[in-house]
Design an enzyme around this catalytic site. Structure first.
Site, PDB file in Angstrom:
ATOM      1  N   TYR A 103       1.072  -5.680  -1.858  1.00  0.00           N
ATOM      2  CA  TYR A 103       0.745  -4.731  -0.793  1.00  0.00           C
ATOM      3  C   TYR A 103       2.053  -4.257  -0.172  1.00  0.00           C
ATOM      4  CZ  TYR A 103      -1.731  -2.989   3.426  1.00  0.00           C
ATOM      5  OH  TYR A 103      -2.239  -2.224   4.449  1.00  0.00           O
ATOM      6  N   LYS A 151      -0.572  -1.925  -3.939  1.00  0.00           N
ATOM      7  CA  LYS A 151      -1.291  -1.143  -2.942  1.00  0.00           C
ATOM      8  C   LYS A 151      -0.238  -0.317  -2.232  1.00  0.00           C
ATOM      9  CE  LYS A 151      -4.162  -1.433   1.217  1.00  0.00           C
ATOM     10  NZ  LYS A 151      -4.789  -2.332   2.226  1.00  0.00           N
ATOM     11  N   VAL A 160      -7.618   1.632  -2.402  1.00  0.00           N
ATOM     12  CA  VAL A 160      -8.030   0.543  -1.523  1.00  0.00           C
ATOM     13  C   VAL A 160      -8.438   1.196  -0.208  1.00  0.00           C
ATOM     14  CG1 VAL A 160      -7.361  -1.577  -0.326  1.00  0.00           C
ATOM     15  CG2 VAL A 160      -6.500  -1.113  -2.639  1.00  0.00           C
TER      16      VAL A 160
END
Length: 306
Positions: free
Chosen positions: A134, A162, A204
């Site tokens: 992330y 992400k 996401v």
């Protein structure tokens, strides 16, 4: 693990007494599966993970894994201050039925590049589960640079990112540098269509918790090259998607879930439910969106095809 498609970052449902509400959680999960999402993510910032005990996280994972029953992968987020605690969670995750992990950089300490890479590598070494990094320097103050990814992709289980840098061109930078070695999932709702058009593999999503069918429709329309149809839905969606980029995104999205009949407003302190003029302002945005929901193409016409 197929890091493609729509992955809701699910909210954690609570009762008025701040206990886990597994009935409401399962009802929202059912709506996500019915809409055709491609995976789910538990224990993220939107899931109020920092307020959950380890036992509560385990309960959410077990509930989700049992309910999903293999229909889509369940991804567990790891956001810890201590490497050894992150490693402990990673070591247990596969045995709980988790299909993959999402990793944030170290929490509450601004690690440098060497420390951040060492942290990620230690977690990756503790599990065979596929991993999504992330990358959100705006909120978490640590950027995972291209050079850091060059080091991290030496580990085969580190497979996706992400992408939340807020820089759309980073999709192209990643693709130019790594080809398809790293799957790219947009992590910012207000940039999702733009990043998908530029070649991101997935989304996401946050507002998907309240609007799962619209989210899935945009993704599938873009991947089918039906940009005009996707753009029309996205333009309707944008005022709602902007609720995702605010410090109170949890309260805002939970209010949207409630208005859409997919959740409750209850949060866990120190967060507090919205009140007064702020609640009315956000509810007006949500109700305007609900009153003007676009007609969607049949989802079966938009099967997820690469």
């Amino acid at each position: 693990m197929n890091w493609q498609g729509v992955f809701p970052a699910l909210t954690t449902k609570f009762t008025a007494d701040e206990e886990l509400d597994l009935v409401a959680f399962s009802a929202n999960l059912a709506a996500q599966l019915d809409a055709g999402v491609d995976g789910i993510i538990l224990g993220g910032s939107l899931g109020e993970a920092s307020t959950l005990s380890n036992d509560e996280k385990d309960t959410l994972v077990k509930t989700a894994v049992d309910y999903v029953d293999g229909q889509v992968p369940v991804v567990l987020n790891i956001a810890e201050g201590a490497t050894r605690e992150a490693v402990r969670i990673a070591e247990r995750a596969a045995g709980m039925g988790v299909s993959g992990l999402m990793l944030l950089p170290p929490m509450r300490y601004k690690a440098d590049e060497r420390e951040t890479c060492t942290y990620f590598k230690a977690i990756a070494a503790a599990t065979d589960l596929p991993i999504m990094i992330y990358n959100n320097p705006v909120d978490y103050k640590i950027e995972v640079t291209l050079d850091m990814f060059e080091e991290l992709v030496e580990l085969p289980t580190i497979q996706a990112v992400k992408e939340s840098t807020r820089d759309i061109s980073n999709v192209t930078r990643l693709r130019n540098r790594f080809g398809d070695r790293i799957k790219i999932l947009c992590g910012v709702d207000t940039l999702a269509m733009e990043e998908l058009v530029m070649g991101a593999d997935g989304w996401v999503a946050g507002l998907v918790c309240a609007f799962p069918r619209e989210t899935v429709a945009i993704y599938r329309l873009v991947k089918a090259g039906r940009y005009d149809e996707a753009r029309a839905i996205y333009r309707w969606f944008l005022p709602l998607l902007e609720l995702d980029i605010h410090p109170k995104l949890v309260q805002y999205i939970k209010l949207a879930e409630t208005a859409a009949g997919l959740g409750t407003e209850y949060v866990r302190a120190p967060r507090l439910p919205l009140v007064g003029s702020e609640r009315e302002r956000i509810l007006n945005v949500i109700n305007t969106g609900l009153a003007n929901r676009p007609k969607l193409p049949a989802l079966e016409e938009l099967v997820h095809v690469d």
